[in-house]
Design a protein around this motif. Structure first.
Motif: not given
Length: 404
Positions: A280-288, A387-391
């Motif tokens: 899900s973190k990659y899904v969020l990063a792509g959306m933002y 960026l902040v979702n990736l870690p």
């Protein structure tokens, strides 16, 4: 995509929650349409009205963990009924308001508390407690799509009502339409289908909150969701003003909001399917990240009605589609026993950003005459959120097992 909702009881629970959210979010996301006619009628000023709506953005977020905790402890039925009634009352009394304080109470408190109590945290939490584990991701996407469908329906309807009956008549009509959510509450919370037991440790809500805030991933999730709130509140509150600055008719704003809602139906369903296949973190990063590019394109293009419609369609795909992956991460990190409470806390962060987006947008227009610096701030925050979702430390997606 919907194979996990094939059970009739799971499908009924999901549709009931989606229907409630369609009404409460559809009405809430159309508030910006009232700013200009309300200002013309009352003379309170754009900044004053924007501040009341900004208070509403914060209140909507602040009530989420409180309503979620109440629903976790006492059940969602009473919380949802109280929310729908407060939302209706806030709409009904607003036309009688003649002061900035009164407007803050009606729209900033009553309206916002009602729509918040009958929104994401309680609805997704209630559904998760009544659905098997494998259905939750898809269900959250469908529920979220319900809110987007409501925006698609209510924005043009309310704009037409404002034109035909004035903003006061549209407010009273909105109060009446809110009550349509009441029959759906029983469909969602009816005792004939008991909550699914997930056998998680019951630590108590306060301890669950304390433990969650010790988790770095949960903090990072909050930071990203804060910027999402800024983005959405700025646009839903001030898009009609941006359309007016460009010399286009109010119908462009209402149809843009409707297109955002329509596009987000597909975005929410897609997000709900993605969380079962990707982290899900990659899904969020792509959306933002996509929002940075879309805003940059909007600023470069000529401001025609088709530019607004294309911009609305692009942004709409990710508009509130961030909710399913965010709720999924919270559920993965801490389970669903206090999902309504802990996801409600992330929504509070979302709406602190929302307060700033709505309020600073009004100040920008009043002091600078346009929204230029708000667009730049929105781009910077969207890049930060990506960026902040990736870690975030999220477990890999496990391959789905074949159905027995």
């Amino acid at each position: 995509m919907f194979r996990t909702l094939r059970r009739p009881d799971a499908f009924a629970v999901t549709l009931a929650a989606a229907g409630i959210l369609a009404i409460t979010m559809g009405i809430r996301q159309s508030q910006g349409l009232f700013i200009s006619p309300m200002n013309t009628s009352t003379g309170l000023g754009i900044a004053t009205i924007s501040f009341a709506l900004a208070i509403g953005q914060f209140t909507w977020g602040a009530i989420q963990p409180i309503a979620g905790a109440a629903a976790d402890r006492y059940g969602p039925r009473a919380v949802l009924i109280a929310g729908v009634l407060a939302l209706s009352l806030g709409s009904a009394v607003t036309p009688f308001i003649e002061s900035s304080f009164g407007l803050t109470v009606s729209l900033g408190l009553l309206f916002a508390m009602g729509s918040g109590a009958a929104s994401f945290s309680v609805l997704i939490g209630a559904a998760a407690q009544r659905l098997p584990l494998e259905s939750r991701g898809t269900a959250s996407g469908v529920i979220n799509a319900g809110g987007s469908f409501g925006q698609f329906v209510f924005a043009p309807v309310l704009q037409k009502l404002i034109q035909l009956t004035g903003w006061m008549g549209a407010m009273w009509a909105m109060a009446a339409m809110t009550l349509l959510a009441l029959p759906l509450i029983n469909k969602l919370t009816g005792t004939q289908q008991p909550p699914v037991q997930h056998h998680e440790e019951d630590t108590g809500a306060l301890r669950a909150i304390r433990n969650a805030f010790k988790d770095r991933s949960y903090i990072l999730l909050h930071a990203g969701f804060f910027t999402c709130g800024f983005h959405i509140a700025f646009l839903v509150t001030h898009l009609p003003g941006e359309v007016d600055l460009c010399g286009l008719p109010p119908s462009v704003a209402s149809w843009s909001l409707a297109i955002i809602g329509l596009a987000n139906i597909f975005g929410s369903l897609y997000a709900g399917s993605c969380v079962s296949r990707y982290r899900s973190k990659y899904v969020l990063a792509g959306m933002y990240g996509s929002r940075v590019l879309l805003i940059a394109l909007y600023l470069l293009l000529p401001k025609t009605e088709w530019t607004f419609y294309a911009f609305a369609a692009g942004l709409g795909f990710t508009w509130l589609a961030t909710v399913p992956p965010t709720a999924t991460i919270v559920g993965k990190l801490f389970g669903v026993r206090y999902l309504a409470t802990l996801f409600g806390m992330t929504l509070l962060s979302h709406q602190i950003g929302g307060f700033l987006g709505a309020w600073l947008g009004g100040l920008s227009l009043t002091m600078l005459g346009d929204y230029s610096w708000m667009w730049y701030a929105d781009m910077a925050l969207a890049a930060f959120a990506a960026l902040v979702n990736l870690p975030i430390k999220e477990a890999p997606i496990k391959p789905a097992t074949a159905a027995a």
